[in-house]
Design a protein around this motif. Structure first.
Motif, PDB file in Angstrom:
ATOM      1  N   PRO B 182       0.810  -1.228   0.000  1.00  0.00           N
ATOM      2  CA  PRO B 182       0.000   0.000   0.000  1.00  0.00           C
ATOM      3  C   PRO B 182       0.845   1.280   0.000  1.00  0.00           C
ATOM      4  O   PRO B 182       0.516   2.245  -0.699  1.00  0.00           O
ATOM      5  CB  PRO B 182      -0.824  -0.122   1.286  1.00  0.00           C
ATOM      6  CG  PRO B 182      -0.929  -1.595   1.533  1.00  0.00           C
ATOM      7  CD  PRO B 182       0.378  -2.171   1.057  1.00  0.00           C
ATOM      8  N   LEU B 183       1.949   1.281   0.758  1.00  0.00           N
ATOM      9  CA  LEU B 183       2.804   2.469   0.791  1.00  0.00           C
ATOM     10  C   LEU B 183       3.298   2.822  -0.610  1.00  0.00           C
ATOM     11  O   LEU B 183       3.266   3.987  -1.028  1.00  0.00           O
ATOM     12  CB  LEU B 183       4.003   2.228   1.722  1.00  0.00           C
ATOM     13  CG  LEU B 183       5.067   3.325   1.721  1.00  0.00           C
ATOM     14  CD1 LEU B 183       4.521   4.628   2.295  1.00  0.00           C
ATOM     15  CD2 LEU B 183       6.304   2.883   2.512  1.00  0.00           C
ATOM     16  N   VAL B 184       3.752   1.828  -1.344  1.00  0.00           N
ATOM     17  CA  VAL B 184       4.286   2.055  -2.687  1.00  0.00           C
ATOM     18  C   VAL B 184       3.182   2.519  -3.642  1.00  0.00           C
ATOM     19  O   VAL B 184       3.379   3.454  -4.432  1.00  0.00           O
ATOM     20  CB  VAL B 184       4.969   0.774  -3.219  1.00  0.00           C
ATOM     21  CG1 VAL B 184       5.250   0.881  -4.706  1.00  0.00           C
ATOM     22  CG2 VAL B 184       6.258   0.520  -2.451  1.00  0.00           C
ATOM     23  N   LYS B 185       2.033   1.898  -3.554  1.00  0.00           N
ATOM     24  CA  LYS B 185       0.950   2.272  -4.470  1.00  0.00           C
ATOM     25  C   LYS B 185       0.505   3.716  -4.234  1.00  0.00           C
ATOM     26  O   LYS B 185       0.292   4.473  -5.186  1.00  0.00           O
ATOM     27  CB  LYS B 185      -0.231   1.313  -4.301  1.00  0.00           C
ATOM     28  CG  LYS B 185       0.081  -0.100  -4.803  1.00  0.00           C
ATOM     29  CD  LYS B 185      -1.110  -1.029  -4.557  1.00  0.00           C
ATOM     30  CE  LYS B 185      -0.683  -2.485  -4.607  1.00  0.00           C
ATOM     31  NZ  LYS B 185      -1.758  -3.404  -4.195  1.00  0.00           N
ATOM     32  N   GLU B 186       0.381   4.097  -2.967  1.00  0.00           N
ATOM     33  CA  GLU B 186      -0.043   5.478  -2.676  1.00  0.00           C
ATOM     34  C   GLU B 186       1.042   6.477  -3.065  1.00  0.00           C
ATOM     35  O   GLU B 186       0.750   7.555  -3.580  1.00  0.00           O
ATOM     36  CB  GLU B 186      -0.389   5.629  -1.190  1.00  0.00           C
ATOM     37  CG  GLU B 186      -1.683   4.905  -0.809  1.00  0.00           C
ATOM     38  CD  GLU B 186      -1.934   4.923   0.702  1.00  0.00           C
ATOM     39  OE1 GLU B 186      -1.725   5.980   1.330  1.00  0.00           O
ATOM     40  OE2 GLU B 186      -2.314   3.870   1.252  1.00  0.00           O
ATOM     41  N   LEU B 191       3.646  10.662  -6.709  1.00  0.00           N
ATOM     42  CA  LEU B 191       4.803  11.036  -7.529  1.00  0.00           C
ATOM     43  C   LEU B 191       4.420  11.191  -9.004  1.00  0.00           C
ATOM     44  O   LEU B 191       5.088  11.911  -9.755  1.00  0.00           O
ATOM     45  CB  LEU B 191       5.926   9.997  -7.386  1.00  0.00           C
ATOM     46  CG  LEU B 191       6.700  10.041  -6.068  1.00  0.00           C
ATOM     47  CD1 LEU B 191       7.652   8.852  -5.973  1.00  0.00           C
ATOM     48  CD2 LEU B 191       7.483  11.349  -5.940  1.00  0.00           C
ATOM     49  N   ALA B 192       3.357  10.506  -9.415  1.00  0.00           N
ATOM     50  CA  ALA B 192       2.933  10.584 -10.817  1.00  0.00           C
ATOM     51  C   ALA B 192       2.166  11.871 -11.106  1.00  0.00           C
ATOM     52  O   ALA B 192       1.942  12.212 -12.271  1.00  0.00           O
ATOM     53  CB  ALA B 192       2.074   9.368 -11.164  1.00  0.00           C
ATOM     54  N   GLU B 193       1.782  12.594 -10.065  1.00  0.00           N
ATOM     55  CA  GLU B 193       1.073  13.862 -10.295  1.00  0.00           C
ATOM     56  C   GLU B 193       2.013  14.857 -10.973  1.00  0.00           C
ATOM     57  O   GLU B 193       3.168  14.986 -10.579  1.00  0.00           O
ATOM     58  CB  GLU B 193       0.600  14.462  -8.956  1.00  0.00           C
ATOM     59  CG  GLU B 193      -0.648  13.794  -8.412  1.00  0.00           C
ATOM     60  CD  GLU B 193      -1.030  14.330  -7.030  1.00  0.00           C
ATOM     61  OE1 GLU B 193      -0.497  15.379  -6.627  1.00  0.00           O
ATOM     62  OE2 GLU B 193      -1.848  13.667  -6.365  1.00  0.00           O
ATOM     63  N   PRO B 194       1.497  15.586 -11.984  1.00  0.00           N
ATOM     64  CA  PRO B 194       2.366  16.575 -12.634  1.00  0.00           C
ATOM     65  C   PRO B 194       2.817  17.585 -11.578  1.00  0.00           C
ATOM     66  O   PRO B 194       2.027  17.996 -10.749  1.00  0.00           O
ATOM     67  CB  PRO B 194       1.443  17.236 -13.661  1.00  0.00           C
ATOM     68  CG  PRO B 194       0.225  16.391 -13.751  1.00  0.00           C
ATOM     69  CD  PRO B 194       0.111  15.624 -12.483  1.00  0.00           C
ATOM     70  N   GLY B 195       4.071  17.928 -11.608  1.00  0.00           N
ATOM     71  CA  GLY B 195       4.549  18.924 -10.662  1.00  0.00           C
ATOM     72  C   GLY B 195       5.106  18.367  -9.380  1.00  0.00           C
ATOM     73  O   GLY B 195       5.713  19.110  -8.608  1.00  0.00           O
TER      74      GLY B 195
END
Lengths: 325, 325
Positions: B182-186, B191-195
């Motif tokens: 769960p930690l990695v998925k969240e 991190l994939a959010e732009p910016g």
């Protein structure tokens, strides 16, 4: 012995290297084998080996859940053959997630086992390998599962490597019982209870660190499937980088050929092809998972291990030592 | 530059190798140094180096919490000197937990940083090292902390290795965003959010696996401190086993001397003494943590890195890129 069901379709080099490995295993080891897969792709290669037909193939990058719909896949048919008493074991170099899922779906778990775990032998120079589990079946674990992994790993270490009283370490970030994350601290308390590993004839060696895995200080290292998979792949990557560098550095010297020859036995011992694959412990049958890049030699070794585990009655041993979670 | 506060008492080879390293760093690098420790143990070795007296020593196996009571220890005094503007940085080869604790206690955190992380360079043959963090400061992490580790790791990779746009990978057990705990998925989603890494001038390279750490496919690898510490120590143990085996295998051949000579540059590159230590990122000052087994050479390298990080203004850079957790 019943034949070993070999997934002829699984692996980067399937079906050629897989079936070549099967022929060599018959000749060298005398183990009976049945090839599982698409008859039309196997026919010209099978020689006198029997074939269990399966019309579907689960690809290397498919989701493991594909086993639910692809009921005529080579993996599902192989697991079914073990369940139905038509094969003594299954071996695949294919999709690891789907191999686990098909074994779980068709063989089921050994009574009392909460979750099966992947036990991977890590080579130790000059000694027997260290059995690392879980190497990736369960990304999240509970303390009671890790206790079962410890019990199962000990059985595997004894049956496969002849270790009379395996020393089981709990992977952490310090030797003290107070070190680690909550999972490790709770598991430590459970494993430290007298009798936790008594039925497995094993001894709890306390917390160990990553640097202990490739030493002969411990025989079994227990961890959750996320940490275990990271450790395994980190080691693979490190070995590849270092061996590549060593060979590169020596290639530029006048002593290259002789030095490379000297390195070869070591390189072979560290090569995943030699270790004979990982075993999925906790399903109700022998299931050997070989590396996706398996060569014919790797397949021979995986078939050898499968045969040995059947002969040793490892599933029956597991049934008698695992305490309910 | 203000002097670097060097813990003369910390490390397996203290104070001899530590102070020898200090003299060499002054001669070779011209960095100003103040030794921190017991004057009576330092006096005969210090030459013309200044001493900041500290009457206590936190042992290698003491709990990090000792810093709360041992206020006149070399570690606490070194961190205090940075806080009070009397030193530009602190360097210690002593107790890692106590080094972190003293830096946190006396320097405090950079505003907005939830938790400091240990950034450890992992050598990559033929390329710049990969920065692994957290290598052990926080056994349990939250997704927002890992985002800050990514931002801080990128700054460190740029300032230390000159990488214009560091590629930051998230350590997992498969490349797909759906893999991991769960930690990695969240964390992946954040991190994939732009910016997410824009202010750090870095790029999210997605999930990476353990085998990618020692390749040049990624510049920074982010993970929780438990997994990071296991990966780091697993790699250390693997390297030790393999290098030992290589030298052992070659030692038995006629080409031994030449082959060993060919291996030495590689061995040196992989040696923790050469990497110059880890940096505790997120505290309000430069804090370099050197290996407990540090030789004089390791101390020279750690002092060099400390000086470079001060000159580069890395703490000011961190202050401007870290987004509030």
């Amino acid at each position: 012995m019943l034949p070993i069901a070999l997934d002829a379709m699984g692996g980067d080099n399937a079906p050629g290297a897989i079936i070549e490995g099967a022929h060599r295993a018959v000749a060298e080891l005398g183990v009976p084998i049945v090839l599982v897969g698409r008859p039309e792709e196997i026919e010209s290669l099978r020689g006198d080996l029997d074939v269990l037909p399966a019309s579907e193939v689960i690809a290397m990058d498919d989701a493991g859940s594909k086993v639910r719909t692809m009921k005529d896949s080579s993996l599902v048919r192989a697991a079914e053959a073990v369940r139905d008493g038509k094969a003594s074991a299954m071996v695949s170099a294919g999709n690891t997630g789907a191999t686990m899922a098909s074994a779980l779906l068709r063989m089921g778990r050994i009574k009392g086992v909460a979750r099966p775990a992947i036990a991977t032998p890590i080579p130790v120079p000059g000694s027997t390998p260290t059995v690392l589990l879980d190497a990736g079946a369960n990304a999240e674990c509970q303390p009671q599962w890790l206790v079962q992994f410890a019990q199962m790993g000990a059985v595997f270490a004894r049956e496969r490597y002849g270790i009379a009283e395996p020393r089981v370490g709990l992977l952490s970030i310090g030797e003290e019982a107070s070190k680690g994350n909550p999972l490790v601290k709770e598991t430590h308390a459970l494993l430290a209870e007298p009798g936790a590993l008594a039925r497995a004839d094993a001894r709890f060696a306390g917390n160990v660190e990553g640097r202990d895995i490739m030493t002969d200080d411990v025989d079994v290292v227990v961890t959750d499937g996320f940490t275990g998979n990271v450790a395994l792949k980190t080691l693979e990557g490190g070995m590849r980088a270092l061996v590549g560098s060593v060979l590169g550095a020596l290639g530029a010297t006048p002593v290259a050929d002789e030095a490379v020859a000297a390195l070869m036995p070591l390189y072979a011992a560290l090569d995943p092809d030699s270790t004979g694959g990982a075993m999925l412990l906790g399903v109700d049958g022998v299931c050997i998972i070989s590396h996706g890049s398996s060569s014919a030699t790797a397949v021979v070794n995986a078939l050898r291990v499968a045969g040995e585990m059947v002969e040793a009655g490892v599933v029956e041993r597991l049934r008698s030592v695992v305490s309910p979670a």
